[in-house]
Enzyme design. Structure first.
Site, PDB file in Angstrom:
ATOM      1  N   GLU A 280      23.912   2.901  18.459  1.00 12.69           N
ATOM      2  CA  GLU A 280      24.145   1.495  18.099  1.00 12.69           C
ATOM      3  C   GLU A 280      23.296   0.550  18.951  1.00 12.69           C
ATOM      4  OE1 GLU A 280      28.166   0.452  16.400  1.00 12.69           O
ATOM      5  OE2 GLU A 280      28.252  -0.620  18.293  1.00 12.69           O
ATOM      6  N   GLU A 283      19.951   0.700  17.509  1.00 13.82           N
ATOM      7  CA  GLU A 283      19.972  -0.023  16.227  1.00 13.82           C
ATOM      8  C   GLU A 283      19.910  -1.539  16.458  1.00 13.82           C
ATOM      9  OE1 GLU A 283      23.636   0.594  14.133  1.00 13.82           O
ATOM     10  OE2 GLU A 283      22.839  -0.067  12.206  1.00 13.82           O
ATOM     11  N   CYS A 300      33.212   0.714  14.607  1.00 14.50           N
ATOM     12  CA  CYS A 300      34.049   1.839  15.034  1.00 14.50           C
ATOM     13  C   CYS A 300      35.531   1.638  14.746  1.00 14.50           C
ATOM     14  CB  CYS A 300      33.836   2.199  16.498  1.00 14.50           C
ATOM     15  SG  CYS A 300      33.453   0.862  17.540  1.00 14.50           S
ATOM     16  N   SER A 320      26.997  -2.193  11.647  1.00 12.24           N
ATOM     17  CA  SER A 320      26.216  -1.068  12.155  1.00 12.24           C
ATOM     18  C   SER A 320      26.417   0.111  11.207  1.00 12.24           C
ATOM     19  CB  SER A 320      26.718  -0.694  13.548  1.00 12.24           C
ATOM     20  OG  SER A 320      26.253   0.588  13.891  1.00 12.24           O
ATOM     21  N   LYS A 359      42.764   5.591  11.505  1.00 13.08           N
ATOM     22  CA  LYS A 359      41.868   6.741  11.684  1.00 13.08           C
ATOM     23  C   LYS A 359      42.200   7.851  10.695  1.00 13.08           C
ATOM     24  CE  LYS A 359      39.133   5.425  14.968  1.00 13.08           C
ATOM     25  NZ  LYS A 359      37.694   5.349  14.736  1.00 13.08           N
ATOM     26  N   GLU A 362      40.364   6.770   7.699  1.00 17.18           N
ATOM     27  CA  GLU A 362      38.921   6.943   7.922  1.00 17.18           C
ATOM     28  C   GLU A 362      38.511   8.416   7.736  1.00 17.18           C
ATOM     29  OE1 GLU A 362      37.461   6.705  12.017  1.00 17.18           O
ATOM     30  OE2 GLU A 362      35.803   5.489  11.307  1.00 17.18           O
ATOM     31  N   GLU A 367      32.891   9.109   2.474  1.00 13.24           N
ATOM     32  CA  GLU A 367      31.609   8.999   3.197  1.00 13.24           C
ATOM     33  C   GLU A 367      31.535   9.923   4.404  1.00 13.24           C
ATOM     34  OE1 GLU A 367      33.707   6.475   2.736  1.00 13.24           O
ATOM     35  OE2 GLU A 367      32.729   4.840   1.644  1.00 13.24           O
ATOM     36  N   CYS A 505      41.793  -0.775  20.816  1.00  9.61           N
ATOM     37  CA  CYS A 505      42.492   0.479  20.505  1.00  9.61           C
ATOM     38  C   CYS A 505      43.725   0.683  21.383  1.00  9.61           C
ATOM     39  CB  CYS A 505      41.550   1.663  20.694  1.00  9.61           C
ATOM     40  SG  CYS A 505      40.030   1.477  19.770  1.00  9.61           S
TER      41      CYS A 505
END
Ligand code: FES
Length: 583
Positions: A280, A283, A300, A320, A359, A362, A367, A505
């Site tokens: 990242e 990037e 994230c 990102s 999560k 996710e 993907e 988190c």
């Protein structure tokens, strides 16, 4: 601010004018039970279990909603108050399913505790007709059981006022009142972002995480599988709090506990946090040098990603392309580690222990798959991990300290602070500064992004004198406010860190019950302490990360990195979970 003087159960106390009776009682160290009250939000006074007596008033008043006035004499424990409180709780229980033995909240339920404190040992009214509604198991993250709901409204307010999502609301009247998604749709087909803040605040078992612990036990029981585990930074911080030890001690004992559960390898999600920083940070530099798209927004937090897909689809190109550390670690296990250890990827199961219910969602996204298969096969929350320790009758405190397995187990202090709001930005800036100058900054040079302010700003001066501005945001309500300004071109940020949950988190929806801002700050403090004590403070100095690039990935943003560690997202409807492109 002017002060007023009151007495609570005869104890004199001075509080700021405008304080509630509950504030005054807290200051006087008198505990009043509450159910619908949420610190920091406007009171609704709906449950009335906090009712107290005030001298000169004929009726009881809800202490969370009633302003204290100068000279007020408050009584919180008179027989009249105790009887009224008991009746309020009995009314709630009259319509409750009473299946406490089988409820996920058994032994950790606010309503159960309150009934016990009130001395309720029998049903006050004969059981007659009661409300019925099917359990909603459609979501990969949250299970909704409307029959257990006591209509306190906390979930509705957190979802709307804190997270700005408003996926659920009160519906129906009187006996037929429920908290539901619009049109009584399944939760999975709404704009719910799976953050689990409703679960964290629900006082009963009406909203709980979907438990994947049984699936994990099944993996561990299957000798044909190689089941490995990774744990996020915020999990060890929560364990430190629960078991009364430092973050470092909790980390070492957690590793041993996971080995005792039977995991073949214990990896650290913090390793993948370091990897995320390499990808990242690079990037960000590319986008700055090549004209955008800017701001680059972190990716994230899966709750934030789904929020952006629903409400800011035009900003998705700003995200990102990096997968989250959870997914990166899974992809590295099923490809790099599998190759190095000569283990067929199809025999590997990756379990993630996370502070976050999103999560789970996710891990199931289409993907999140590479040649090695699904990145992550099962996600359990910190709460589920603690339940697993309970099933094993494990005494966490007496475990010998252990160490993460190598290859994917070494991490820097920068990886540890990922679990707190500002941590990703701070870790990234440490490495971006190095990539720009060839020198490390002081590890604390960017600590301005620490703390629980909803929106923080930071600047980085580039070698050519140009100044790059960034913002750090936690809580989706705050994200909405800033994203509206970004969308209308009012900001000049080059990067933005967004974490869906209050505090990042450490305040995730899968953390042990009882979160408040003070605990969130304490858990963040544990992570900063872990960082401070690490010899390694910079992601780019992690030797296992350097080795992975030398042996396998080649360089950040290489073709292989892109294939394993990056992804892209598509917009969804503002009103449902539908993918916009498929409508
Ligand atoms: Fe005060 Fe519910 S906590 S009315």
């Amino acid at each position: 601010m002017s002060k007023i003087n009151v007495t609570v159960n005869g104890r004199p106390v001075a509080v700021d004018a405008g304080s509630t009776i509950l504030d005054a009682a807290n200051k006087a160290q008198v505990r009043i039970p509450t159910l619908c009250h949420i610190e920091g939000l406007e009171p609704t006074g709906s449950c009335r279990v906090c009712s107290v007596e005030v001298e000169g008033r004929k009726t009881l008043v809800p202490s969370c909603a009633e302003p204290a006035t100068d000279g007020m004499k408050i009584r919180t424990n008179t027989p009249r108050v105790l009887l009224a409180r008991k009746q309020m709780i009995q009314l709630m229980l009259a319509n409750h399913p009473d299946d406490c033995l089988y409820c996920m909240r058994a032994g950790d339920c606010d309503l159960q505790q309150m009934a016990e404190d009130a001395g309720i040992r029998e049903r006050a009214w004969r059981r007659g007709e009661h409300r019925s509604h099917p359990v909603d198991r459609s979501s990969p993250s949250v299970v909704r059981d409307p029959e257990k709901c006591i209509l306190c409204g906390k979930c509705v307010r957190v979802c709307d006022e804190v997270q700005g999502v408003a996926a659920i609301d009160h519906a129906g009247r009187g006996f037929d009142s429920f908290v539901l998604p619009a049109f009584d749709d399944e939760l999975a087909s709404t704009t719910c972002v799976n953050c689990g803040q409703c679960v964290a605040i629900c006082p009963t078992g009406a909203l709980v995480e979907r438990s994947d612990l049984s699936r994990v036990w099944r993996y561990l029981a299957d000798d044909a599988l190689v089941t490995v585990v990774q744990t996020a930074p915020a999990v060890r911080a929560a364990l430190a709090h629960v078991y009364g030890m430092s973050g470092g001690d909790a980390e070492a004992r957690m590793v041993t506990a996971l080995r005792e559960m039977g995991f073949a390898q214990v990896f650290d999600t913090q390793y993948a946090a370091d990897l995320t920083i390499m990808e990242e940070g690079t990037e960000l530099l590319h986008r700055i040098q090549e004209g955008g798209p800017l701001p680059l927004i972190t990716s994230c937090s899966p709750g934030w990603i789904k929020f952006a897909e629903h409400f800011y689809p035009d900003s998705l190109e700003n995200l990102s392309t990096c997968k989250s550390p959870q997914q990166m670690l899974g992809a590295m296990v099923k490809n790099y580690w599998a190759e190095q250890m000569d283990v067929p990827a199809e025999n590997i199961r990756v379990v993630a222990v996370m502070p976050c219910t999103a999560k789970k969602f996710e891990a199931e996204r289409p993907e999140m798959e590479t040649e090695g298969g699904r990145d992550v096969d099962a996600v359990i929350t910190t709460r589920e991990l603690i339940r697993a320790f309970g099933e094993m009758s494990m005494d966490f405190e007496v475990l010998e300290p252990g160490e993460f397995d190598r290859f994917l187990g070494a991490s820097s202090g920068a990886g540890a602070i990922f679990g707190a709001t500002g941590g990703v930005a701070e870790a990234a800036l440490r490495t971006v500064f190095y990539l720009l100058t060839g020198e490390n900054p002081g590890p604390e040079d960017f600590e301005a992004v620490r703390g629980l302010e909803g929106v923080k700003e930071i600047e980085l001066t580039l070698p050519d004198g140009a100044v790059v501005r960034g913002a750090v945001i936690h809580g989706l309500g705050n994200a909405r406010r800033v994203m509206d300004r970004v969308a209308s071109g009012e900001t000049d940020y080059a990067f933005i860190e967004i974490m869906a949950c209050p505090g990042g988190c450490v305040g995730g929806g899968g953390q042990p019950y009882g979160a408040d801002l003070q605990r969130t700050a304490e858990l963040a403090g544990e992570l900063y302490e872990i960082d401070e004590k690490r010899v390694l403070r910079f992601s780019h100095e992690n030797p296992e990360i350097q080795k992975a690039y030398e042996d396998y990935l080649e360089s950040p943003l290489s073709d292989r990195s892109h294939a394993l560690l990056h992804t892209q997202y598509r917009g969804r409807s503002q009103f449902s979970a539908e993918d916009e492109a498929s409508e």
